[in-house]
Design a protein around this motif. Structure first.
Motif, PDB file in Angstrom:
ATOM      1  N   ALA A   4      42.684  28.119  32.576  1.00  0.00           N
ATOM      2  CA  ALA A   4      42.839  28.285  34.026  1.00  0.00           C
ATOM      3  C   ALA A   4      42.263  29.639  34.418  1.00  0.00           C
ATOM      4  O   ALA A   4      42.688  30.675  33.904  1.00  0.00           O
ATOM      5  CB  ALA A   4      44.303  28.193  34.413  1.00  0.00           C
ATOM      6  N   VAL A   6      41.096  32.142  37.759  1.00  0.00           N
ATOM      7  CA  VAL A   6      41.037  32.442  39.188  1.00  0.00           C
ATOM      8  C   VAL A   6      39.588  32.798  39.508  1.00  0.00           C
ATOM      9  O   VAL A   6      39.038  33.764  38.964  1.00  0.00           O
ATOM     10  CB  VAL A   6      41.969  33.607  39.555  1.00  0.00           C
ATOM     11  CG1 VAL A   6      41.853  33.934  41.045  1.00  0.00           C
ATOM     12  CG2 VAL A   6      43.408  33.280  39.206  1.00  0.00           C
ATOM     13  N   THR A   7      38.953  32.000  40.371  1.00  0.00           N
ATOM     14  CA  THR A   7      37.535  32.191  40.655  1.00  0.00           C
ATOM     15  C   THR A   7      37.256  32.802  42.024  1.00  0.00           C
ATOM     16  O   THR A   7      36.138  33.259  42.275  1.00  0.00           O
ATOM     17  CB  THR A   7      36.782  30.856  40.546  1.00  0.00           C
ATOM     18  OG1 THR A   7      37.385  29.908  41.447  1.00  0.00           O
ATOM     19  CG2 THR A   7      36.858  30.315  39.122  1.00  0.00           C
ATOM     20  N   THR A  12      41.730  28.390  42.015  1.00  0.00           N
ATOM     21  CA  THR A  12      41.888  28.398  40.564  1.00  0.00           C
ATOM     22  C   THR A  12      41.252  27.135  40.003  1.00  0.00           C
ATOM     23  O   THR A  12      41.433  26.047  40.541  1.00  0.00           O
ATOM     24  CB  THR A  12      43.376  28.424  40.174  1.00  0.00           C
ATOM     25  OG1 THR A  12      44.030  29.488  40.860  1.00  0.00           O
ATOM     26  CG2 THR A  12      43.541  28.620  38.676  1.00  0.00           C
ATOM     27  N   ASP A  40      51.555  35.040  39.134  1.00  0.00           N
ATOM     28  CA  ASP A  40      50.377  34.183  39.033  1.00  0.00           C
ATOM     29  C   ASP A  40      49.900  33.759  40.418  1.00  0.00           C
ATOM     30  O   ASP A  40      48.704  33.765  40.713  1.00  0.00           O
ATOM     31  CB  ASP A  40      50.689  32.938  38.203  1.00  0.00           C
ATOM     32  CG  ASP A  40      50.946  33.250  36.743  1.00  0.00           C
ATOM     33  OD1 ASP A  40      50.312  34.172  36.203  1.00  0.00           O
ATOM     34  OD2 ASP A  40      51.790  32.573  36.140  1.00  0.00           O
ATOM     35  N   ILE A  44      46.341  34.597  42.275  1.00  0.00           N
ATOM     36  CA  ILE A  44      45.502  33.548  42.856  1.00  0.00           C
ATOM     37  C   ILE A  44      45.200  33.857  44.320  1.00  0.00           C
ATOM     38  O   ILE A  44      44.064  33.712  44.781  1.00  0.00           O
ATOM     39  CB  ILE A  44      46.193  32.183  42.712  1.00  0.00           C
ATOM     40  CG1 ILE A  44      46.273  31.792  41.238  1.00  0.00           C
ATOM     41  CG2 ILE A  44      45.445  31.108  43.511  1.00  0.00           C
ATOM     42  CD1 ILE A  44      47.199  30.621  40.963  1.00  0.00           C
ATOM     43  N   GLY A  48      42.438  37.451  41.865  1.00  0.00           N
ATOM     44  CA  GLY A  48      42.456  38.123  40.576  1.00  0.00           C
ATOM     45  C   GLY A  48      42.451  39.626  40.705  1.00  0.00           C
ATOM     46  O   GLY A  48      42.389  40.182  41.803  1.00  0.00           O
TER      47      GLY A  48
END
Length: 336
Positions: A4, A6-7, A12, A40, A44, A48
C-alpha cells in the motif's frame, strides 16, 4: 509483492513492488495482519511525509510469519509467528516515512534483534490479535505515565481501541476501580466486556455526578468534585479534557494520550489551586514488547477490540470504514 503506497493527497494504491532481499542481519516476515491507525489516515490525507511525499509506504501495526532469516541473526527461526517494533530503527521507521510499510505481503526487518526489533508469539494467538501489539503498547505507555496505584479510582475518557487497551492494562495491573466514558453504547458494552467496572454514557449522563456516585466526593476548594484519582484522555476532543478538569479533586492526575487536532483552553486557577498534574503520553519508549505478554495471556479480551477485518485488496473499503465516525473500533487488514 503488493504494497500500500500513498501516491497523492487522499490517494492510496496497491502497487507491485520488488520483494526485499535478505541480508546477513535481516529477517523477512510474511505479513499476515496489519492494523490501520489514525495516523495512517492522516498520512493519506496529506499525501505522505517527506522525503517520500507522494510515494510513501504505510502500515505500522504488523504481525506475521518469518520466512527467511539472515545467517547472523539469532533467536529467530523460519516459521516463527512475530510482532514487530516499527520504531526499532530511528532513521527508517516502518510505515511512518521510512522506506517500507507493513501493509504489504512482505516486510524486511533490517538489523533484526529479538526483543528490540521483533518478538515471537505463540502460534495459538490469532494474527489479527497479535497485530494489536503496537497500539496496545501506546495504551500501556499511557498507563505507565500516570503510574496508578491499585487503590486508585480511574476514569478513561474514550472507548476506542486505545481507551479499551488502557482499560485492559489498568485491570491487568490490579487497579481497583476503572470507569469508562464514551458517547457510543456499543463501545461502552465492549468496555465492560474487557473489564471496566462501570461505564458512563457521556452524551446522556452528567459525568461528574455519576463519578461522585461511583467514586464518592473529592476534596477541593471547588464544589462538586469526584473522588477519582486518575483521568486518562483517549478521546482527543476538548470536551474530554474539560470534563476531567471539571471533576478533578485536589491532587488528581490527567494523562493525555489522544491526539488533539485543535487547541484546548484550560482554567489555570483550577489547575493551580487543586494542584493537578497533567502529563502527556506519546509512543512506547519501552513498552513495545512489554505489552506482548499481556496480549498472549489475555488475547480473547484484546480480540474484542477488533470490529472489522478486510483483505488487502479491499484496502479502500477498510479506509472508508475507518473514516466513518462511529462505524468501527479497530480495523485490521488480513493477508493470506
Amino acid at each position: 509483492m503488493r504494497a500500500a503506497i500513498v501516491t497523492a493527497p487522499d490517494t492510496t494504491e496497491i502497487q507491485e513492488v520488488p520483494t526485499p532481499s535478505v541480508g546477513s542481519n535481516d529477517v523477512l516476515v510474511r505479513i499476515r495482519a496489519c492494523g490501520i491507525c489514525g495516523t495512517d489516515t492522516l498520512y493519506i490525507a496529506i499525501g505522505g511525509l517527506p522525503p517520500r511525499h507522494g510515494c510513501m509506504p504505510i502500515g505500522h501495526e504488523p504481525a506475521g510469519e518469518v520466512v527467511e532469516v539472515g545467517r547472523d541473526v539469532s533467536g529467530i527461526a523460519v516459521g516463527d509467528r512475530v510482532v514487530v517494533n516499527p520504531m526499532a530503527l530511528a532513521d527508517d521507521i516502518i510505515g511512518n516515512g521510512g522506506s517500507a510499510g507493513a501493509l504489504a505481503d512482505f516486510l524486511l526487518i533490517k538489523d533484526a534483534v529479538r526483543g528490540r526489533s521483533l518478538e515471537v508469539v505463540p502460534h495459538h494467538i490469532p494474527y489479527e490479535v497479535a497485530a494489536l501489539n503496537e497500539p496496545m503498547a501506546v495504551a500501556l505507555h499511557a498507563v505507565n505515565q500516570v503510574a496508578p496505584r491499585q487503590s486508585d479510582q480511574v476514569l478513561v475518557l474514550g472507548a476506542g481501541p486505545i481507551g479499551l487497551g488502557i482499560t485492559i492494562a489498568l485491570k491487568s495491573r490490579g487497579v481497583g476501580h476503572v470507569v469508562v466514558a464514551d458517547i457510543l453504547p456499543s463501545r461502552l458494552e465492549k468496555a465492560l466486556k474487557v473489564g471496566a467496572d462501570a461505564v458512563i454514557n457521556s452524551r446522556e449522563d452528567d459525568v461528574t455526578a455519576r463519578l461522585i456516585e461511583l467514586h464518592g466526593p473529592g476534596e477541593s476548594m471547588w464544589p462538586n468534585r469526584s473522588g477519582t484519582d486518575v483521568f486518562l484522555d483517549a478521546a482527543g476532543v476538548p470536551a474530554a479534557v474539560e470534563t476531567a478538569l471539571a471533576a478533578a479533586k485536589r491532587g488528581a492526575t490527567l494523562g493525555v494520550v489522544a491526539v488533539h487536532k485543535e487547541p484546548v483552553s484550560m482554567d489555570f486557577m483550577n489547575i493551580m489551586s487543586n494542584e493537578l498534574t497533567i502529563i502527556g503520553s506519546m509512543g512506547y519508549p519501552s513498552e513495545i514488547f512489554e505489552v506482548t505478554k499481556d496480549i498472549v495471556d489475555n488475547w480473547e479480551k484484546y480480540q474484542a477490540i477488533i470490529s472489522h477485518t478486510f483483505d488487502l485488496d479491499d484496502l479502500q473499503g477498510a479506509l472508508q470504514c475507518v473514516a466513518t465516525p462511529g462505524a468501527a473500533d479497530k480495523v485490521v487488514i488480513t493477508l493470506s
